[in-house]
Write an enzyme that holds these catalytic residues in place. Structure first.
Site, PDB file in Angstrom:
ATOM      1  CG  HIS A 272      -2.054   0.883   1.274  1.00 22.58           C
ATOM      2  ND1 HIS A 272      -2.450   1.692   0.240  1.00 22.58           N
ATOM      3  CD2 HIS A 272      -2.899   1.185   2.307  1.00 22.58           C
ATOM      4  CE1 HIS A 272      -3.467   2.430   0.620  1.00 22.58           C
ATOM      5  NE2 HIS A 272      -3.770   2.156   1.863  1.00 22.58           N
ATOM      6  CG  HIS A 313      -4.171   0.778  -8.348  1.00 18.93           C
ATOM      7  ND1 HIS A 313      -5.515   0.726  -8.100  1.00 18.93           N
ATOM      8  CD2 HIS A 313      -3.641   1.652  -7.459  1.00 18.93           C
ATOM      9  CE1 HIS A 313      -5.799   1.561  -7.105  1.00 18.93           C
ATOM     10  NE2 HIS A 313      -4.688   2.134  -6.692  1.00 18.93           N
ATOM     11  CG  ASP A 370       2.959   4.423  -3.827  1.00 13.80           C
ATOM     12  OD1 ASP A 370       2.075   3.562  -3.725  1.00 13.80           O
ATOM     13  OD2 ASP A 370       2.995   5.457  -3.124  1.00 13.80           O
TER      14      ASP A 370
END
Ligand code: SDX
Length: 445
Positions: A272, A313, A370
């Protein structure tokens, strides 16, 4: 809450072993996938749904954020992330997420004044940091200090009271940068600066991180703008793991400081929010473009636990729009700050080469939020172990908005999932003197 259209559309579920059927209503929202309302399933058929990881399960209704995974769209309260990234600010987005629409100038000024005046921490919390080891991961400190806030701010913990909820939300939005920066300063054995009310939210954070009491500190406007953008892009993302955490924890009526602390813990995981830190570690391990193929092969090898960090994702099956925005500003920020970072070239080549591999194409794996964010954070002088802390600062408003939406829902009740039991059938207790190594004690009659 948006009106949900519960047209007469239904599906019939029949338990063939009993011949019993149930008409399950289909619910449609404003946009996105429809859902089956299976609330009566257990009562009428005695059967529960099974969906580990909630791949096909909607846990709630929400009017906060829309994620269109197929087309790579992300809207906060209906406003596209691209517009907000270009034209808005983090605090304006906090207002938008919290109150449901963009503020007038007067309302934004009032909101900003409130946030600015809640940035200080109780002096007792300074002592709290001294209990940690110097090498504690800053996310460990965040979990501890945020959870401890409920021991310092007793005056507004009546969560059934809307004003108490509002004050607590303002306090948490305002204090996160102070808590985060002090975690960094503690790890360096440096003094804890006080917030400055003459600076905006992102400027104040950089001041808290990098100023020294021995000299004046001028915030670089390019750095502040980039910081504000990263906070904004991380503000909310629907029912992700850490948002689902605050909804589950909050459903027990726990206080918001404790529930936000639980979400901080969830965000820390490398699957995450911890991925931004893991991306940089991965790029540093790759070291130079000639090693990219080795890591692409490892990412595809089921026997190798390595995954391409910052890639893939659960919802986006195309490029994460936040990654697109961040990748666009990366080089501009580095140029404006006169920073060279070889990791950016490796990241860009890695992404380009991965997207040419059948493995990634077939699974719709693209860079996510990210993948590039760490490059900008490095350029701002923020250490890698603080990257998920930055994510935490940005996401606090998202967690609180999800929590608040749930608390305002009159139908809200404690979340308590069921299970498919696969353990032993009932057996008798065997006295210890009758238990012998290697026997199945449960099989003894
Ligand atoms: C965030 O939910 C959110 O909205 C989260 C977030 C937010 O703003 O809150 O967007 C923030 O958490 C972004 C994700 C950051 N995490 C990473 O970058 C870690 C690397 N990514 C993976 O761990 C993974 O992609 C997840 C966790 C993000 C998604 O996992 P899923 O949806 O459970 O997907 P999966 O594991 O079922 O993968 C499907 C297939 C599998 O292969 P097969 O079993 O089909 O052969 O794709 C493979 C996976 O092995 N796969 C990857 C991969 N991600 C998925 N293979 C290599 N590298 C990867 N990164």
């Amino acid at each position: 809450m948006s009106q949900v259209d519960t047209r007469s559309e239904t599906v019939t579920i029949t338990d063939n072993s009993t011949g019993c059927s149930i008409e399950v209503p289909i619910m449609r929202g404003t946009e996105g996938p429809a859902v089956f309302d299976i609330g009566q399933l257990a009562k009428q058929l005695g059967i529960y749904t099974y969906d580990p990881g909630f791949r096909s399960t909607a846990s709630c209704q929400s009017a906060i954020t829309l994620i269109d995974g197929k087309n790579g769209r992300l809207n906060y309260r209906g406003y596209p992330i691209e517009d907000l990234a270009e034209k808005s600010s983090f605090l304006e987005v906090c207002y938008l997420l919290m109150y449901g629409d963009l503020p007038t100038k007067e309302k934004l000024d009032t909101f900003t004044h409130s946030i600015t005046n809640h940035t200080l921490l109780h002096e007792g919390l300074r002592e709290f940091y001294k209990g940690f080891r110097k090498d504690a991961h800053p996310m460990a400190i965040m979990v501890g200090v945020v959870g401890a806030l409920s021991a310092f701010y007793h005056d507004s913990l009546e969560i059934s009271n809307a004003r108490d909820r509002e004050i607590t939300m303002h306090r948490l939005i305002a204090k996160m940068p102070t808590i985060a920066a002090w975690a960094y300063r503690f790890s360096k054995g440096e003094p804890f600066p006080y917030p400055r009310n003459d600076l905006n939210y992102a400027e104040n954070f950089l001041h808290l991180m990098f100023s020294y009491p021995t000299e004046s500190y001028t915030v670089n406007p390019v750095a502040a703008k980039a910081m504000d953008l990263l906070f904004l892009l991380h503000a909310d993302h629907g029912q992700n793991a850490s948002a689902s955490t605050i909804r589950l924890a909050g459903s027990s009526q726990a206080n918001p400081y404790a529930t936000v602390s639980a979400s901080v813990g969830t965000l820390w995981g490398p699957a995450h929010g911890g991925a931004n830190e893991a991306v940089i570690e991965m790029l540093e391990a790759i070291g130079e473009p000639k090693n990219i193929d080795e890591y692409l092969a490892r990412a595809q090898d089921k026997k190798d636990p390595f995954r391409l960090m910052g890639f893939g994702h659960r919802v986006y099956k195309t490029q994460d729009p936040r990654a697109t925005i961040i990748s666009k500003v990366c080089q501009e920020v580095l140029d404006n700050l006169n920073v060279e970072d070889p990791l950016l070239a490796i990241a860009e080549e890695l992404a380009e080469r991965a997207r040419k591999e059948a493995y990634f194409i077939k699974r719709n794996l693209y860079p996510n939020v990210d993948f590039y964010s760490g490059i900008i954070l490095r350029a701002l002088g923020i250490p890698t172990n603080m990257f998920t802390v930055i994510f935490t600062i940005g996401r606090t408003i998202g967690w609180l908005s999800q929590w608040s939406e749930m608390m305002e829902d009159q139908g809200m009740r404690i979340s308590r999932p069921r299970q498919l039991y696969t353990g032993r059938k009932q057996c008798h207790y065997i006295p210890i003197e009758e238990r012998h190594e290697g026997e199945d004690f449960c099989a003894i009659k």
